[in-house]
Design a protein around this motif. Structure first.
Motif, PDB file in Angstrom:
ATOM      1  N   GLU A   1      66.815 -40.495   3.446  1.00 54.11           N
ATOM      2  CA  GLU A   1      65.352 -40.455   3.550  1.00 54.11           C
ATOM      3  C   GLU A   1      64.900 -40.819   4.966  1.00 54.11           C
ATOM      4  O   GLU A   1      63.939 -40.237   5.490  1.00 54.11           O
ATOM      5  N   ARG A   2      65.569 -41.801   5.571  1.00 52.12           N
ATOM      6  CA  ARG A   2      65.225 -42.158   6.951  1.00 52.12           C
ATOM      7  C   ARG A   2      65.490 -40.992   7.898  1.00 52.12           C
ATOM      8  O   ARG A   2      64.703 -40.723   8.809  1.00 52.12           O
ATOM      9  N   LEU A   3      66.593 -40.287   7.677  1.00 56.00           N
ATOM     10  CA  LEU A   3      66.908 -39.134   8.521  1.00 56.00           C
ATOM     11  C   LEU A   3      65.834 -38.064   8.394  1.00 56.00           C
ATOM     12  O   LEU A   3      65.349 -37.527   9.405  1.00 56.00           O
ATOM     13  N   LEU A   4      65.438 -37.775   7.164  1.00 51.37           N
ATOM     14  CA  LEU A   4      64.409 -36.759   6.959  1.00 51.37           C
ATOM     15  C   LEU A   4      63.061 -37.194   7.525  1.00 51.37           C
ATOM     16  O   LEU A   4      62.228 -36.354   7.863  1.00 51.37           O
ATOM     17  N   GLY A   5      62.871 -38.499   7.631  1.00 48.07           N
ATOM     18  CA  GLY A   5      61.641 -39.012   8.229  1.00 48.07           C
ATOM     19  C   GLY A   5      61.678 -39.055   9.739  1.00 48.07           C
ATOM     20  O   GLY A   5      60.715 -39.493  10.371  1.00 48.07           O
ATOM     21  N   GLY A   6      62.787 -38.610  10.331  1.00 44.33           N
ATOM     22  CA  GLY A   6      62.867 -38.548  11.788  1.00 44.33           C
ATOM     23  C   GLY A   6      63.478 -39.767  12.440  1.00 44.33           C
ATOM     24  O   GLY A   6      63.321 -39.965  13.650  1.00 44.33           O
ATOM     25  N   ASP A   7      64.205 -40.597  11.682  1.00 41.34           N
ATOM     26  CA  ASP A   7      64.802 -41.807  12.234  1.00 41.34           C
ATOM     27  C   ASP A   7      66.122 -41.458  12.915  1.00 41.34           C
ATOM     28  O   ASP A   7      67.124 -41.148  12.249  1.00 41.34           O
ATOM     29  N   ALA A   8      66.144 -41.499  14.246  1.00 38.61           N
ATOM     30  CA  ALA A   8      67.349 -41.163  14.997  1.00 38.61           C
ATOM     31  C   ALA A   8      68.464 -42.160  14.730  1.00 38.61           C
ATOM     32  O   ALA A   8      69.648 -41.807  14.768  1.00 38.61           O
ATOM     33  N   GLU A   9      68.105 -43.426  14.448  1.00 37.63           N
ATOM     34  CA  GLU A   9      69.112 -44.437  14.133  1.00 37.63           C
ATOM     35  C   GLU A   9      69.893 -44.051  12.879  1.00 37.63           C
ATOM     36  O   GLU A   9      71.106 -44.270  12.797  1.00 37.63           O
ATOM     37  N   ALA A  10      69.215 -43.456  11.891  1.00 37.01           N
ATOM     38  CA  ALA A  10      69.893 -43.027  10.665  1.00 37.01           C
ATOM     39  C   ALA A  10      70.897 -41.919  10.961  1.00 37.01           C
ATOM     40  O   ALA A  10      72.007 -41.908  10.408  1.00 37.01           O
ATOM     41  N   ALA A  11      70.514 -40.976  11.819  1.00 32.25           N
ATOM     42  CA  ALA A  11      71.439 -39.892  12.182  1.00 32.25           C
ATOM     43  C   ALA A  11      72.682 -40.452  12.864  1.00 32.25           C
ATOM     44  O   ALA A  11      73.813 -40.040  12.570  1.00 32.25           O
ATOM     45  N   ARG A  12      72.497 -41.404  13.774  1.00 32.83           N
ATOM     46  CA  ARG A  12      73.643 -42.014  14.453  1.00 32.83           C
ATOM     47  C   ARG A  12      74.534 -42.757  13.464  1.00 32.83           C
ATOM     48  O   ARG A  12      75.761 -42.674  13.529  1.00 32.83           O
ATOM     49  N   THR A  13      73.911 -43.473  12.537  1.00 30.25           N
ATOM     50  CA  THR A  13      74.692 -44.231  11.568  1.00 30.25           C
ATOM     51  C   THR A  13      75.506 -43.303  10.673  1.00 30.25           C
ATOM     52  O   THR A  13      76.691 -43.556  10.409  1.00 30.25           O
ATOM     53  N   LEU A  14      74.893 -42.238  10.197  1.00 31.48           N
ATOM     54  CA  LEU A  14      75.622 -41.285   9.357  1.00 31.48           C
ATOM     55  C   LEU A  14      76.792 -40.678  10.127  1.00 31.48           C
ATOM     56  O   LEU A  14      77.893 -40.507   9.581  1.00 31.48           O
ATOM     57  N   GLY A  15      76.561 -40.348  11.388  1.00 31.49           N
ATOM     58  CA  GLY A  15      77.621 -39.764  12.194  1.00 31.49           C
ATOM     59  C   GLY A  15      78.747 -40.740  12.465  1.00 31.49           C
ATOM     60  O   GLY A  15      79.930 -40.404  12.353  1.00 31.49           O
ATOM     61  N   GLU A  16      78.376 -41.992  12.814  1.00 31.41           N
ATOM     62  CA  GLU A  16      79.385 -42.973  13.203  1.00 31.41           C
ATOM     63  C   GLU A  16      80.121 -43.571  12.019  1.00 31.41           C
ATOM     64  O   GLU A  16      81.318 -43.870  12.114  1.00 31.41           O
ATOM     65  N   GLU A  17      79.440 -43.761  10.890  1.00 34.23           N
ATOM     66  CA  GLU A  17      80.048 -44.462   9.757  1.00 34.23           C
ATOM     67  C   GLU A  17      80.648 -43.527   8.713  1.00 34.23           C
ATOM     68  O   GLU A  17      81.449 -43.973   7.876  1.00 34.23           O
ATOM     69  N   ILE A  18      80.254 -42.271   8.726  1.00 33.57           N
ATOM     70  CA  ILE A  18      80.783 -41.343   7.719  1.00 33.57           C
ATOM     71  C   ILE A  18      81.508 -40.167   8.367  1.00 33.57           C
ATOM     72  O   ILE A  18      82.699 -39.936   8.111  1.00 33.57           O
ATOM     73  N   VAL A  19      80.801 -39.419   9.223  1.00 27.51           N
ATOM     74  CA  VAL A  19      81.384 -38.191   9.760  1.00 27.51           C
ATOM     75  C   VAL A  19      82.591 -38.501  10.644  1.00 27.51           C
ATOM     76  O   VAL A  19      83.677 -37.919  10.460  1.00 27.51           O
ATOM     77  N   ALA A  20      82.418 -39.388  11.615  1.00 31.19           N
ATOM     78  CA  ALA A  20      83.512 -39.670  12.546  1.00 31.19           C
ATOM     79  C   ALA A  20      84.755 -40.216  11.846  1.00 31.19           C
ATOM     80  O   ALA A  20      85.865 -39.751  12.117  1.00 31.19           O
ATOM     81  N   PRO A  21      84.636 -41.177  10.922  1.00 27.47           N
ATOM     82  CA  PRO A  21      85.840 -41.639  10.229  1.00 27.47           C
ATOM     83  C   PRO A  21      86.520 -40.548   9.409  1.00 27.47           C
ATOM     84  O   PRO A  21      87.757 -40.488   9.350  1.00 27.47           O
TER      85      PRO A  21
END
Length: 393
Positions: free
Chosen positions: A292-312
């Motif tokens: 929901e934060r990502l859809l609301g435009g929160d760049a921090e959420a995008a970074r967290t999803l990338g760093e904590e899920i995608v990258a691992p």
């Protein structure tokens, strides 16, 4: 009202004001350890207050109007900071000692006809001025409370701006922050009308539950910075009855109060996004609101999803990204995902357990699977997959 005092006794009192002040000061120095511990400037001001108190008594004795036993008048001669240096208990001890000094000298000061009347006046005055002194300290405490609340609100604002300097540290220390354990922001809404009493209630509840607390009100949004050695997630539950019926969001725990602004900003982003998840728990962790934060435009959420899920997932051995994508795209069917990948369903099941181990999110859970699906979209839009060995367990 008491009749007007004997003029000769009043004249004798005024002639001996300096003597009575000196006697009071000597008594203080001999009997009051708190007085001896004061800085020289404060001890000097205590002498001024003692002289003022004796003069005020003489004025009241001559003309017994209620305003002349107002303790505010006695302390007016000293700077306001003196009230912060000595407690109410010590102020009352000072008033009592002044009165005792006057009473001890009534025999040599008053005329024979006025001695009994002077002693009675001393008792009445001591009682009335003690009540008045309590009022002085109550008003001073109220003023200090208002100043502290304003300082606290400015401190929370500075944290939200990301300030990190000595002034902010000094403010936090002044507000009594003990600094033990982790720190976490809790944000929610409060019902109108918004007033400082709401902040006081939140502050008391947070300090009872956790230890440290700072509160800021932004419109109808309440920001509580909690800190302490215990579990802050459980301590946050104590605030729920004081907040409005809407969402309550917890920021990520941080190790230092100077990083509390980060926790608060993340929590506020979660609060703004919370309506997108009607079934969210109360309180909800901002981390659980990543989609929901990502859809609301929160760049921090995008970074967290990338760093904590995608990258691992990309760095892990085996085709975990492809398996997760096939499982989610097939409507979360193990068999359909296995057919798409040309593997056995047990292989898909094993890889999904590996996804949980790597990311902490379970693809077979409806909500957590949604978080993983959004993370995959983030990865597809913003990342180039790293090379991975083709290993089929």
């Amino acid at each position: 009202m008491r009749r007007r005092a004997d003029p000769e006794t009043i004249a004798r009192l005024r002639q001996r004001t300096a003597m009575l002040t000196a006697a009071a000061t000597r008594r203080l120095d001999a009997e009051a350890a708190w007085y001896r511990a004061l800085p020289a400037d404060d001890r000097s001001w205590i002498g001024v207050v003692a002289s003022s108190g004796i003069t005020a008594f003489i004025d009241w004795y001559e003309n017994p109007a209620p305003t002349t036993y107002n303790a505010a008048e006695i302390f007016r001669a000293a700077p306001p900071e003196l009230i912060r240096s000595i407690s109410l208990q010590h102020a009352l001890a000072l008033v009592r000692l002044i009165v005792e000094v006057v009473e001890a000298h009534t025999g040599e000061i008053a005329t024979p006809a006025g001695e009994s009347e002077l002693r009675e006046a001393v008792l009445v005055y001591s009682r009335e001025v003690a009540f008045s002194a309590a009022e002085v300290y109550a008003r001073a405490a109220e003023a200090r409370g208002a100043w502290d609340a304003r300082t606290e609100a400015l401190t929370v604002d500075a944290m939200l701006r990301g300030d990190d300097d000595d002034n902010l540290r000094s403010r936090v220390a002044t507000l009594g922050w003990a600094g033990t354990g982790q720190v976490m922001a809790v944000v929610g809404t409060v019902e109108s009308p918004v007033h400082e009493g709401i902040a006081s209630d939140l502050r008391r509840a947070a300090r009872r539950a956790a230890g440290d607390a700072l509160v800021g009100l932004h419109g109808n949004r309440a920001i509580v910075i909690m800190g302490g050695p215990g579990p802050l997630r459980a301590a946050a539950d104590a605030l729920l009855p004081l907040l409005g019926p809407g969402p309550v969001v917890l920021g990520p725990p941080v190790d230092d109060v100077m990083r509390a602004g980060h926790s608060a900003r993340v929590a506020l982003a979660g609060l703004a996004a919370a309506p997108g998840w009607p079934g969210a728990p109360r309180p909800a962790a901002a981390h659980d609101l990543l989609p929901e934060r990502l859809l609301g435009g929160d760049a921090e959420a995008a970074r967290t999803l990338g760093e904590e899920i995608v990258a691992p997932l990309e760095a892990a051995a085996g085709p975990l990204v492809e398996t997760l994508g096939a499982y989610l795209d097939s409507g979360r069917s193990l068999e359909a995902a296995a057919r798409a990948l040309f593997v056995h369903p047990n292989t898909v099941r094993y890889r999904l357990r590996r996804v949980t181990q790597v990311t902490g999110w379970d693809a077979t859970d409806a909500r957590e699977g949604f978080v993983l699906q959004v993370a995959l979209v983030v990865g597809r839009l913003g990342r180039t997959p790293v090379a991975r060995p083709s290993v089929t367990p």
